[in-house]
Enzyme design. Structure first.
Site, PDB file in Angstrom:
ATOM      1  N   ARG A 208      67.428  74.925  35.031  1.00 56.85           N
ATOM      2  CA  ARG A 208      66.463  74.364  35.977  1.00 56.85           C
ATOM      3  C   ARG A 208      65.495  73.457  35.224  1.00 56.85           C
ATOM      4  O   ARG A 208      65.269  73.627  34.018  1.00 56.85           O
ATOM      5  CB  ARG A 208      65.692  75.481  36.682  1.00 56.85           C
ATOM      6  CG  ARG A 208      66.564  76.476  37.441  1.00 56.85           C
ATOM      7  CD  ARG A 208      65.730  77.607  38.018  1.00 56.85           C
ATOM      8  NE  ARG A 208      66.530  78.570  38.791  1.00 56.85           N
ATOM      9  CZ  ARG A 208      67.075  79.674  38.291  1.00 56.85           C
ATOM     10  NH1 ARG A 208      66.887  79.981  37.009  1.00 56.85           N
ATOM     11  NH2 ARG A 208      67.787  80.485  39.064  1.00 56.85           N
ATOM     12  N   HIS A 315      67.786  68.126  40.142  1.00 58.56           N
ATOM     13  CA  HIS A 315      68.316  69.469  40.386  1.00 58.56           C
ATOM     14  C   HIS A 315      69.807  69.438  40.728  1.00 58.56           C
ATOM     15  O   HIS A 315      70.515  70.434  40.527  1.00 58.56           O
ATOM     16  CB  HIS A 315      67.540  70.150  41.515  1.00 58.56           C
ATOM     17  CG  HIS A 315      67.829  71.611  41.654  1.00 58.56           C
ATOM     18  ND1 HIS A 315      67.353  72.551  40.763  1.00 58.56           N
ATOM     19  CD2 HIS A 315      68.570  72.304  42.561  1.00 58.56           C
ATOM     20  CE1 HIS A 315      67.773  73.754  41.126  1.00 58.56           C
ATOM     21  NE2 HIS A 315      68.522  73.632  42.213  1.00 58.56           N
ATOM     22  N   ARG A 318      72.242  70.441  38.055  1.00 56.20           N
ATOM     23  CA  ARG A 318      72.503  71.883  37.932  1.00 56.20           C
ATOM     24  C   ARG A 318      73.670  72.296  38.823  1.00 56.20           C
ATOM     25  O   ARG A 318      74.517  73.098  38.425  1.00 56.20           O
ATOM     26  CB  ARG A 318      71.231  72.655  38.295  1.00 56.20           C
ATOM     27  CG  ARG A 318      71.366  74.169  38.374  1.00 56.20           C
ATOM     28  CD  ARG A 318      69.987  74.786  38.563  1.00 56.20           C
ATOM     29  NE  ARG A 318      70.048  76.138  39.089  1.00 56.20           N
ATOM     30  CZ  ARG A 318      70.239  77.224  38.351  1.00 56.20           C
ATOM     31  NH1 ARG A 318      70.420  77.115  37.044  1.00 56.20           N
ATOM     32  NH2 ARG A 318      70.248  78.416  38.918  1.00 56.20           N
ATOM     33  N   HIS A 341      71.289  83.536  38.116  1.00 54.28           N
ATOM     34  CA  HIS A 341      71.157  83.982  39.502  1.00 54.28           C
ATOM     35  C   HIS A 341      71.081  85.503  39.557  1.00 54.28           C
ATOM     36  O   HIS A 341      71.849  86.193  38.888  1.00 54.28           O
ATOM     37  CB  HIS A 341      72.352  83.517  40.339  1.00 54.28           C
ATOM     38  CG  HIS A 341      72.298  82.071  40.700  1.00 54.28           C
ATOM     39  ND1 HIS A 341      73.420  81.282  40.838  1.00 54.28           N
ATOM     40  CD2 HIS A 341      71.242  81.255  40.943  1.00 54.28           C
ATOM     41  CE1 HIS A 341      73.051  80.049  41.156  1.00 54.28           C
ATOM     42  NE2 HIS A 341      71.755  80.013  41.225  1.00 54.28           N
ATOM     43  N   TYR A 350      79.249  77.804  44.517  1.00 47.89           N
ATOM     44  CA  TYR A 350      79.873  76.964  43.501  1.00 47.89           C
ATOM     45  C   TYR A 350      81.347  77.307  43.333  1.00 47.89           C
ATOM     46  O   TYR A 350      82.169  76.446  43.044  1.00 47.89           O
ATOM     47  CB  TYR A 350      79.125  77.115  42.171  1.00 47.89           C
ATOM     48  CG  TYR A 350      77.658  76.797  42.296  1.00 47.89           C
ATOM     49  CD1 TYR A 350      77.234  75.592  42.823  1.00 47.89           C
ATOM     50  CD2 TYR A 350      76.690  77.713  41.914  1.00 47.89           C
ATOM     51  CE1 TYR A 350      75.889  75.294  42.957  1.00 47.89           C
ATOM     52  CE2 TYR A 350      75.345  77.434  42.047  1.00 47.89           C
ATOM     53  CZ  TYR A 350      74.961  76.215  42.572  1.00 47.89           C
ATOM     54  OH  TYR A 350      73.630  75.923  42.713  1.00 47.89           O
TER      55      TYR A 350
END
Length: 388
Positions: A208, A315, A318, A341, A350
């Site tokens: 991040r 972002h 990412r 996460h 993803y």
């Protein structure tokens, strides 16, 4: 026990060091404050307020007023303020909750007694909350639902009035299209040299932005090619706050792809101070200060135009890193660890985005079945495999 006579009431110092205040009321009875005071000034201020009340029709004995106050219905505002004050939140989360309360929840519902808050009232309120901003609307509703859930547990109300189906979630307002590898190359070349590694680490390691701009020399293990993510910078209205990453899972170690090693070493040599606390991406004017988001965004704006991707956010790099990791064969648990996460929900997105690997997997299975010997005419490409 020292006592001092005065025109109205009396204040005396107790053996504990605290002060007691009392006065003779209109009913000719003595009325002491229900609590003692830390200072004489506080006790005298209480007496002054009581004296004003004795000259009005609002005066009631102290204990009677306390009982009436106890019986007053708890409003949403009073309960929400207590709810927010009792929680240990990260600065950015606390600022978000404060904003949602002040802008969307309290103006319309704050003065309402919690017991009168019905599903119909909540539904009508929800219909008026920023319908053009679904994510913000979902956040406001989720906060109200959480506050009411606590009120149920505390037995202030019997049931949660927040029952609008699906109101706590919102579809993403924009479809994220991660950059392609050629686009990443253009983005890197178009950024000033001190920020090129930042783009690469975002695109390949999935950090991040707040984690990237707080990286220091001590967080980089050049021998093992590992980044140790233990902090994140959050910019609020009052300045930059350095704290833990977004979740507990955000504290992690991320391996750097080996092809980035030359760029990493060159960056450390040319743009980072020698001290272990030296920032990898410091402010332009002060190497000890965190890089300002706006400085980076200005350069990013030029780079994404050069790449033909005016829609691309930092972002989104990412997201691209996450999809590439999933395409490489990373399991759900591995994705969660790499991205920091705490739940599987985000990582699952993803993996779904990487389902295009199915054609590649089919080709690989054929290679296994045929002993890695290509058939006549060679192995089909994944795109050809899909067409067939």
């Amino acid at each position: 026990m020292a006592s001092r006579r005065r025109g109205f009431g009396r204040v005396r110092r107790l053996p504990s060091g605290r002060y007691q205040a009392g006065y003779l009321g209109p009913d000719l009875a003595l009325h002491n404050a229900l609590d003692t005071f830390h200072t004489r000034e506080d006790a005298e201020a209480w007496l002054s307020r009581e004296r004003e009340l004795t000259h009005s029709d609002a005066w009631r004995p102290v204990n009677v007023r306390a009982e009436l106050a106890r019986r007053q219905p708890v409003t949403l505002e009073s309960f929400a303020e207590a709810w927010l004050g009792s929680r240990t939140l990260k600065p950015r989360t606390e600022a978000l909750y404060r904003s949602l309360l002040d802008r969307f929840i309290l103006p319309g519902l704050g003065e309402m007694p919690l017991k009168d808050l019905s599903p119909a009232i909540v539904r009508a309120w929800h219909a008026t909350v920023t319908p053009h901003r679904p994510t913000q609307r979902a956040h406001a509703y989720s906060l109200l639902r959480a506050i009411c859930s606590t009120a149920v547990m505390d037995e202030v109300i019997q049931a949660n009035p927040c029952r609008v189906a699906g109101a706590g979630s919102a579809r993403r307002a924009r479809r994220i299209v991660p950059p392609t590898l050629p686009e990443v190359e253009i983005l890197v070349r178009s950024m000033p040299e001190p920020y090129q590694l930042l783009v690469l680490l975002a695109a390949w390691c999935g950090l991040r932005l707040g984690e990237l701009i707080e990286l220091r020399r001590k967080d980089v293990d050049c021998d093992a090619l590992v980044l140790h993510v233990t902090r994140a910078a959050t910019r609020l209205s009052g300045g930059v706050v350095i704290g833990l990453p977004k979740s507990d899972a955000g504290v992690r170690s991320v391996h750097i792809p080996p092809h980035l090693e030359p760029v990493l070493l060159a960056h450390l040599q040319q743009h980072v101070g020698l001290g272990k606390e030296s920032l990898l991406f410091p402010s332009v004017n002060d190497p000890t200060t965190t890089l300002h988001h706006q400085t980076l965004y200005k350069q990013w704006g030029h780079a994404r135009l050069a790449a033909g991707r005016p829609d691309l956010r930092i972002h989104d790099l990412r997201h691209g890193a996450a999809v590439m990791a999933a395409r490489s064969g990373a399991t759900l648990a591995e994705l969660m660890q790499r991205l920091g996460h705490s739940t599987s929900r985000a990582a699952m997105r993803y993996q779904h985005a990487a389902q295009g690997r199915d054609a590649e997997i089919a080709v690989a299975l054929s290679r296994m079945a045929m002993g890695s010997q290509p058939p006549r005419g060679g192995w089909p490409s994944p795109s050809e495999q899909v067409r067939t």
